[in-house]
Write an enzyme that holds these catalytic residues in place. Sequence first.
Site, PDB file in Angstrom:
ATOM      1  N   ILE A   1       0.743  -1.280  -0.043  1.00 47.67           N
ATOM      2  CA  ILE A   1       0.088   0.016   0.083  1.00 47.67           C
ATOM      3  C   ILE A   1       0.895   1.261  -0.016  1.00 47.67           C
ATOM      4  CG2 ILE A   1      -2.178  -1.145   1.213  1.00 47.67           C
ATOM      5  CD1 ILE A   1      -1.171   0.005   3.624  1.00 47.67           C
ATOM      6  N   GLY A   2       2.104   1.012   0.059  1.00 52.03           N
ATOM      7  CA  GLY A   2       3.050   2.490  -0.009  1.00 52.03           C
ATOM      8  C   GLY A   2       4.453   1.957   0.149  1.00 52.03           C
TER       9      GLY A   2
ATOM     10  N   GLY B   1      11.101   5.685   3.285  1.00 53.41           N
ATOM     11  CA  GLY B   1      12.149   5.562   3.495  1.00 53.41           C
ATOM     12  C   GLY B   1      12.708   4.459   4.319  1.00 53.41           C
ATOM     13  N   PHE B   2      11.842   3.638   4.938  1.00 52.43           N
ATOM     14  CA  PHE B   2      11.914   2.305   5.844  1.00 52.43           C
ATOM     15  C   PHE B   2      11.862   1.107   4.867  1.00 52.43           C
ATOM     16  CE2 PHE B   2      10.918  -0.997   8.651  1.00 52.43           C
ATOM     17  CZ  PHE B   2      11.818  -0.948   9.570  1.00 52.43           C
ATOM     18  N   GLY B   3      11.153   1.197   3.590  1.00 50.62           N
ATOM     19  CA  GLY B   3      10.835   0.298   3.037  1.00 50.62           C
ATOM     20  C   GLY B   3       9.349   0.086   2.650  1.00 50.62           C
TER      21      GLY B   3
ATOM     22  N   VAL C   1       5.244  -0.913   2.483  1.00 48.00           N
ATOM     23  CA  VAL C   1       4.358  -0.994   3.578  1.00 48.00           C
ATOM     24  C   VAL C   1       3.094  -1.855   2.843  1.00 48.00           C
ATOM     25  CG1 VAL C   1       2.660   0.044   4.960  1.00 48.00           C
ATOM     26  CG2 VAL C   1       4.935   1.270   4.390  1.00 48.00           C
TER      27      VAL C   1
ATOM     28  N   LYS D   1       5.296  -2.546   7.769  1.00 53.08           N
ATOM     29  CA  LYS D   1       6.664  -1.857   7.296  1.00 53.08           C
ATOM     30  C   LYS D   1       7.524  -2.655   7.337  1.00 53.08           C
ATOM     31  CE  LYS D   1       7.544   2.349   8.640  1.00 53.08           C
ATOM     32  NZ  LYS D   1       7.814   3.543   9.248  1.00 53.08           N
TER      33      LYS D   1
ATOM     34  N   ASP E   1       9.344  14.703  10.016  1.00 48.28           N
ATOM     35  CA  ASP E   1       8.968  14.114   8.768  1.00 48.28           C
ATOM     36  C   ASP E   1       7.698  14.138   8.544  1.00 48.28           C
ATOM     37  OD1 ASP E   1       9.735  13.833   6.291  1.00 48.28           O
ATOM     38  OD2 ASP E   1      10.159  11.463   6.560  1.00 48.28           O
TER      39      ASP E   1
END
Length: 180
Positions: A31-32, A35-37, A39, A56, A116
């Site tokens: 779904i998205g 910066g973490f990777g 989702v 995530k 952020d």
Amino acid sequence: MDAFLQQFQHLQIQLEDITSATDNFNDDNCIGRGGFGKVYKGELSHSKGRSMVAIKDRGHGQGIPEFLKEITSLSHYSHENLISLLGFCYQGDKMILGLRYLHDPRGTHQRLIHCDVENANILLDDNWNGKVSDFGLSKMGPANEEQSVIITFAAGTPGYYDPQYAMTNTLAKESDQWSY
């Protein structure tokens, strides 16, 4: 690292459960990205029952410090407009957060500055209520101080962070407000 994770043992979710909830991290459930990777959405059993969650999965970019910061931040803060942490998985090279949903000057907990706030980090629940997510870059400061500032290296999404923060590396409680 083990001592840190031990204090949050009640929030740990097995990798097999997350893999099952995401249909083996199937892109149809993505779904998205951030910066973490990636989702993913999925239905997951956790310590509070069973619910639809955003998962995530660390792919690139942020690493262990941001992962641990997000666990710490989300486990200490509860607010109707924040994504809540239901659990996490740290097995092998997998760092995964299980998520469900800021500034309160009356609060006794440390002040949290998100750093952020952008459209990609605002999620909507089933009733279209906005929920702030992604606390990997957040900074904690003293509680109940009208003029407290935190000095740090500027990070976040250009165009969304406070220009004063970008020029001086100084965060204030108003820095997140500028992002709106």
